[in-house]
Each structure stands twice: as structure tokens, then as C-alpha cells.
Design an enzyme around this catalytic site. Structure first.
Site, short mmCIF file in Angstrom:
data_model
loop_
_atom_site.label_atom_id
_atom_site.label_comp_id
_atom_site.label_asym_id
_atom_site.label_seq_id
_atom_site.Cartn_x
_atom_site.Cartn_y
_atom_site.Cartn_z
N CYS A 82 8.37 9.45 0.32
CA CYS A 82 7.31 10.45 0.43
C CYS A 82 7.50 11.55 -0.62
O CYS A 82 8.54 12.20 -0.65
CB CYS A 82 7.33 11.07 1.82
SG CYS A 82 6.17 12.41 1.97
N HIS A 89 4.23 4.50 12.77
CA HIS A 89 4.41 4.38 11.32
C HIS A 89 5.48 5.40 10.91
O HIS A 89 5.19 6.59 10.77
CB HIS A 89 3.06 4.66 10.66
CG HIS A 89 3.04 4.69 9.18
ND1 HIS A 89 2.53 3.68 8.40
CD2 HIS A 89 3.43 5.63 8.30
CE1 HIS A 89 2.60 3.99 7.13
NE2 HIS A 89 3.16 5.19 7.03
N ARG A 147 0.84 -1.21 0.00
CA ARG A 147 0.00 0.00 0.00
C ARG A 147 0.87 1.26 0.00
O ARG A 147 0.99 1.95 -1.01
CB ARG A 147 -0.94 -0.03 1.22
CG ARG A 147 -2.07 0.97 1.19
CD ARG A 147 -1.70 2.38 1.57
NE ARG A 147 -1.16 2.51 2.92
CZ ARG A 147 -0.66 3.64 3.40
NH1 ARG A 147 -0.60 4.74 2.64
NH2 ARG A 147 -0.15 3.70 4.61
N ASP A 148 1.54 1.55 1.11
CA ASP A 148 2.31 2.80 1.19
C ASP A 148 3.49 2.76 0.23
O ASP A 148 3.89 3.78 -0.33
CB ASP A 148 2.82 2.99 2.63
CG ASP A 148 2.94 4.46 3.02
OD1 ASP A 148 2.73 5.32 2.15
OD2 ASP A 148 3.25 4.74 4.19
N ASN A 201 9.22 4.27 3.76
CA ASN A 201 8.92 3.77 5.10
C ASN A 201 10.19 3.12 5.65
O ASN A 201 11.01 2.63 4.88
CB ASN A 201 7.83 2.70 5.03
CG ASN A 201 6.50 3.27 4.58
OD1 ASN A 201 6.17 3.25 3.40
ND2 ASN A 201 5.74 3.76 5.51
N HIS A 238 8.55 6.97 8.56
CA HIS A 238 9.26 7.07 7.27
C HIS A 238 10.71 7.43 7.61
O HIS A 238 10.97 8.10 8.62
CB HIS A 238 8.59 8.12 6.39
CG HIS A 238 7.28 7.67 5.83
ND1 HIS A 238 7.11 7.30 4.52
CD2 HIS A 238 6.08 7.48 6.43
CE1 HIS A 238 5.86 6.93 4.33
NE2 HIS A 238 5.20 7.03 5.47
P1 HMG Z 1 -12.96 14.26 -3.36
O1 HMG Z 1 -12.51 14.53 -4.76
O2 HMG Z 1 -13.01 15.40 -2.43
O3 HMG Z 1 -14.39 13.59 -3.22
O4 HMG Z 1 -12.05 13.10 -2.78
P2 HMG Z 1 -15.54 13.15 -4.17
O5 HMG Z 1 -16.54 12.53 -3.27
O6 HMG Z 1 -15.93 14.34 -5.03
O7 HMG Z 1 -14.91 12.02 -5.11
C1 HMG Z 1 -14.17 12.26 -6.25
C2 HMG Z 1 -14.33 11.08 -7.18
O8 HMG Z 1 -13.82 9.89 -6.57
C3 HMG Z 1 -15.78 10.78 -7.51
O9 HMG Z 1 -15.79 10.18 -8.80
C4 HMG Z 1 -16.15 9.75 -6.48
O10 HMG Z 1 -17.22 8.93 -6.87
C5 HMG Z 1 -14.88 8.94 -6.37
P3 HMG Z 1 -16.54 10.90 -10.02
O11 HMG Z 1 -17.95 11.08 -9.58
O12 HMG Z 1 -15.82 12.23 -10.21
O13 HMG Z 1 -16.36 9.92 -11.16
N1 HMG Z 1 -14.69 8.35 -5.05
C6 HMG Z 1 -14.27 7.10 -4.87
N2 HMG Z 1 -13.94 6.12 -5.74
C7 HMG Z 1 -13.52 4.95 -5.21
N3 HMG Z 1 -13.43 4.72 -3.88
C8 HMG Z 1 -13.75 5.68 -2.99
C9 HMG Z 1 -14.18 6.93 -3.48
N4 HMG Z 1 -14.57 8.06 -2.88
C10 HMG Z 1 -14.88 8.92 -3.85
N5 HMG Z 1 -13.63 5.43 -1.69
C11 HMG Z 1 -11.37 11.39 -1.24
C12 HMG Z 1 -12.13 12.70 -1.41
C13 HMG Z 1 -11.19 11.15 0.24
C14 HMG Z 1 -12.20 10.28 -1.88
C15 HMG Z 1 -10.00 11.52 -1.95
O14 HMG Z 1 -9.36 12.66 -1.46
C16 HMG Z 1 -9.12 10.34 -1.74
O15 HMG Z 1 -9.41 9.25 -2.19
N6 HMG Z 1 -8.00 10.53 -1.06
C17 HMG Z 1 -7.08 9.45 -0.75
C18 HMG Z 1 -5.70 9.95 -0.65
C19 HMG Z 1 -4.79 8.82 -0.24
O16 HMG Z 1 -5.06 7.65 -0.39
N7 HMG Z 1 -3.62 9.22 0.32
C20 HMG Z 1 -2.63 8.30 0.75
C21 HMG Z 1 -3.01 7.54 1.97
S1 HMG Z 1 -2.70 8.41 3.49
C22 HMG Z 1 -1.01 8.16 3.77
O17 HMG Z 1 -0.29 7.70 2.91
C23 HMG Z 1 -0.44 8.45 5.13
C24 HMG Z 1 -0.15 7.18 5.91
O18 HMG Z 1 0.79 6.37 5.22
C25 HMG Z 1 0.41 7.54 7.29
C26 HMG Z 1 1.60 8.51 7.24
O19 HMG Z 1 2.62 8.19 6.61
O20 HMG Z 1 1.44 9.58 7.83
C27 HMG Z 1 -1.42 6.35 6.11
MG MG Z 2 2.95 6.53 5.28
#
Ligand code: HMG
Ligand code: MG
Length: 309
Positions: free
Chosen positions: A260, A227, A13-14, A273, A229
């Protein structure tokens, strides 16, 4: 003293979510299979997020389907879920696996994710911290109703690439809100690898305070995960500090995948990570144990390191 430490592999994933190249689903399945054989406690397999935001993980459902028949006994599979739409997708995966392979629960745990900083929350999820928490409430309730555990990530626990330094109380306040919503476990993300033992100590202490003084529950299961990095090479020292403070659960990635993007420059990719081998070394040096087989993890790390080649 209980010396056992829980390891969650986040390479699939990450490790892959920020890569320019999208890894084919069967290669991801092969990575998870090599990790299955290492003895890690958990694997964070993918994310049910918007494919417009993270196209690299747009195949989460197909990937889980490929793995359904081979999940090892005692293994926990998890996935990131940002909203109810993501939870629906995760539940559908479990329903399909039950029908096709009689697997009682393919995905055991979902992870909701927010941040200690508004800047990162907005960039990562297009939502304020408050808005993410509002989204999580029905996700957490419904996940529990279906027997899934819930992890709550807090990113940028020491520093945010947009908002700068973060105070331990900011982290503690988000931790308390997640605990009030019912998460089973908190996961503290040093998203850009900014932490040192000195800066992470007060954060961990503040959060353990919010957990009523213990990083494990009365059964000895961890309720707090770290977690890290490894951007600036301080991650192993932070592990040592966290172990001293009672943390018994860590995330890491085979091959150290997962640089990152916010900590990389045009020419140099930031380290990812903390690598699982480096984590295991730090845990062993501190006198603690894991279930991981070192030789199997060496092979998995080689496989992971080559997956983007
Ligand atoms: P948005 O654009 O504000 O929301 O995204 P939306 O509701 O307008 O959705 C946009 C489009 O995505 C729409 O499609 C939705 O249907 C679709 P369209 O109508 O335009 O065709 N959609 C989805 N599709 C599939 N699955 C879903 C979903 N939700 C909406 N669940 C949203 C808001 C939260 C969805 C978006 O910002 C997003 O997906 N963000 C994810 C970002 C991400 O994954 N970041 C990395 C993970 S966090 C991380 O890495 C940190 C961590 O490692 C810890 C650390 O290191 O600190 C965990
Ligand atoms: Mg991370």
C-alpha cells in the site's frame, strides 16, 4: 459445519495497480493463466478505472480479450468498476468475448468500491462517500440486468491514513447503504493493514449484524469477504478471528504483491495483500478447507513474485 472457504486472487489487480513499473499485458495474462491452474474460486483480473488515475491497469480490455478463450469452468472473473463508464467497458468486453469465442460471460462479477472514511474516498475516487453511492446505483442495477454479480468494497474499515481511526458503526452504516443498493456481497478492506484481531472483531460483528446475522446466504454462498493487507504482520491472526465469526471468503495475492503506497516510506515498501500461501496456511491451521492446490499455488506465487523483476 461447512468448512469450505472461498479464495479470491487479487494479485493481477491490487498487486499491480500501485507499482511504478507497468507490467506488459502478455505478462499479466501469463500471471492469470498460472492462477487459473491453482483452483482459486475467483480472480480479480483488472479494473475499468480512469487510466489517468491508474495507468498500470489501462489495458484491462486487452487483457480480458487475451484470456477469453481459456477461462476455466467454474472460475469467476471479476473487475473493479467505479462508474457507468467502467461498467460500459466491462460489458463491451463480455459482448466481444461472446462474439469471438462464444463465452457466455467472461466477466462474472463487478466490484464497486467506496470507503468508511471521507478522506480515503476523496483521495481514491475524487468523490465523497455519498457521491460514490449515488454513482453506484445505476451501475448496480445495470450490472444485475446483464446477469453480473456485484461486490461492494468498503476500504479503511479500521483506520484511514488521512482520517485516523474508524468506528465499527461507520463501517456498518456504509455496509447498510451498499446492501440497500443491492450488492450481492460486501468486501471489507483493511487498506493499510492496520487491523489486529481485537480491532477487527467489532467491525466484522457490526457488519454481520447488518447482514441479518449471517456471513453466508441460505445457499451457503459467502455474502461477506475480508480483504487484508499484511503491513504489520497481523493479517493471519485476523483471518483466524474472521473464521471464528463465520466469515468464509477472503482475498489474497500470490506472492503477497500489492504494497500500500499510503503505508510505505521513502525507503521501505510496505508488505502487500496477505499472500495467498499465508492465507491458506491460516485457513488450514483453523481446520477449514479450500479448493486450492498447494503446489500449483507455490508455482503461481513464484511467478507473481518475479513479475516485477
Ligand atoms: P475524476 O477525475 O473525478 O472523474 O475521476 P472524471 O469523470 O473527470 O474523469 C477523469 C478522466 O477519466 C476523464 O478523461 C474521464 O473520461 C476518464 P478525460 O475527459 O480527462 O480525457 N474516466 C474514465 N476512463 C476510463 N474508465 C473509466 C473512467 N471514468 C472516467 N471508468 C474516477 C473519478 C472514479 C474515474 C477516478 O477517481 C478513478 O478512476 N479512480 C480509481 C482509483 C482506483 O482504482 N483505486 C484503486 C482501487 S480501490 C483499492 O485499491 C482498495 C481495495 O483494494 C480494498 C482495500 O484495500 O481497502 C479495493
Ligand atoms: Mg486492497
Amino acid at each position: 459445519m461447512n468448512t469450505r472457504v472461498r479464495i479470491t486472487e487479487v494479485a493481477p489487480r491490487d498487486g499491480l495497480q500501485g507499482e511504478k513499473r507497468i507490467v506488459p499485458t502478455d505478462r499479466k495474462a501469463a500471471l492469470v493463466r498460472t492462477l487459473n491452474a491453482t483452483g482459486v474460486d475467483e480472480i480479480e483480473v483488472s479494473s475499468f478505472v480512469s487510466p489517468k488515475w491508474i495507468p498500470q491497469l489501462g489495458d484491462a480490455a486487452e487483457l480480458f480479450a487475451m484470456l477469453a478463450a481459456e477461462k476455466p469452468r467454474g472460475m469467476t472473473y471479476s473487475a473493479l468498476v467505479p462508474n457507468e463508464r467502467g461498467l460500459d467497458a466491462a460489458l463491451a468486453v463480455n459482448t466481444n468475448a461472446r462474439k469471438a469465442h462464444r463465452v457466455e460471460r467472461l466477466i462474472d462479477k463487478i466490484s464497486v468500491f467506496t470507503a468508511a472514511s471521507e478522506g480515503f474516498s476523496l483521495k481514491n475516487t475524487n468523490a465523497t462517500i455519498e457521491e460514490t453511492l449515488t454513482r453506484f446505483a445505476p451501475v448496480i442495477d445495470r450490472a444485475h440486468h446483464h446477469g453480473l454479480m456485484v461486490r461492494g468494497y468498503i476500504s479503511c474499515i479500521v483506520r484511514c491514513p488521512f482520517d485516523g481511526d474508524i468506528s465499527p458503526v461507520q463501517v456498518g452504516d456504509v455496509a447498510s447503504r451498499l446492501l440497500d443498493l443491492g450488492v450481492d456481497e460486501l468486501d471489507l478492506g483493511d487498506t493499510i493493514g492496520a487491523a489486529t484481531p481485537e480491532t477487527i472483531e467489532p467491525v466484522i460483528m457490526e457488519v454481520i449484524d447488518r447482514l441479518e446475522g449471517d456471513a453466508t446466504n441460505p445457499f451457503g454462498d459467502p455474502t461477506l469477504t475480508l480483504h487484508l493487507h499484511d503491513t504489520f504482520g497481523h493479517a493471519a491472526d485476523c483471518v483466524q478471528m474472521a473464521l471464528d465469526l463465520g466469515v468464509r471468503s477472503f482475498d489474497s495475492s500470490a506472492g503477497g504483491l500489492g504494497g500500500c503506497p499510503y503505508a510505505s516510506t521513502e525507503t521501505a515498501r510496505a508488505p502487500g495483500n496477505i499472500s495467498t500461501l499465508a492465507l491458506l496456511e491460516a485457513i488450514k491451521a483453523a481446520g477449514f478447507t479450500t479448493r486450492v492446490d498447494l503446489d500449483a499455488m507455490r508455482s503461481a506465487s513464484e511467478f507473481a513474485a518475479g513479475i516485477l523483476a
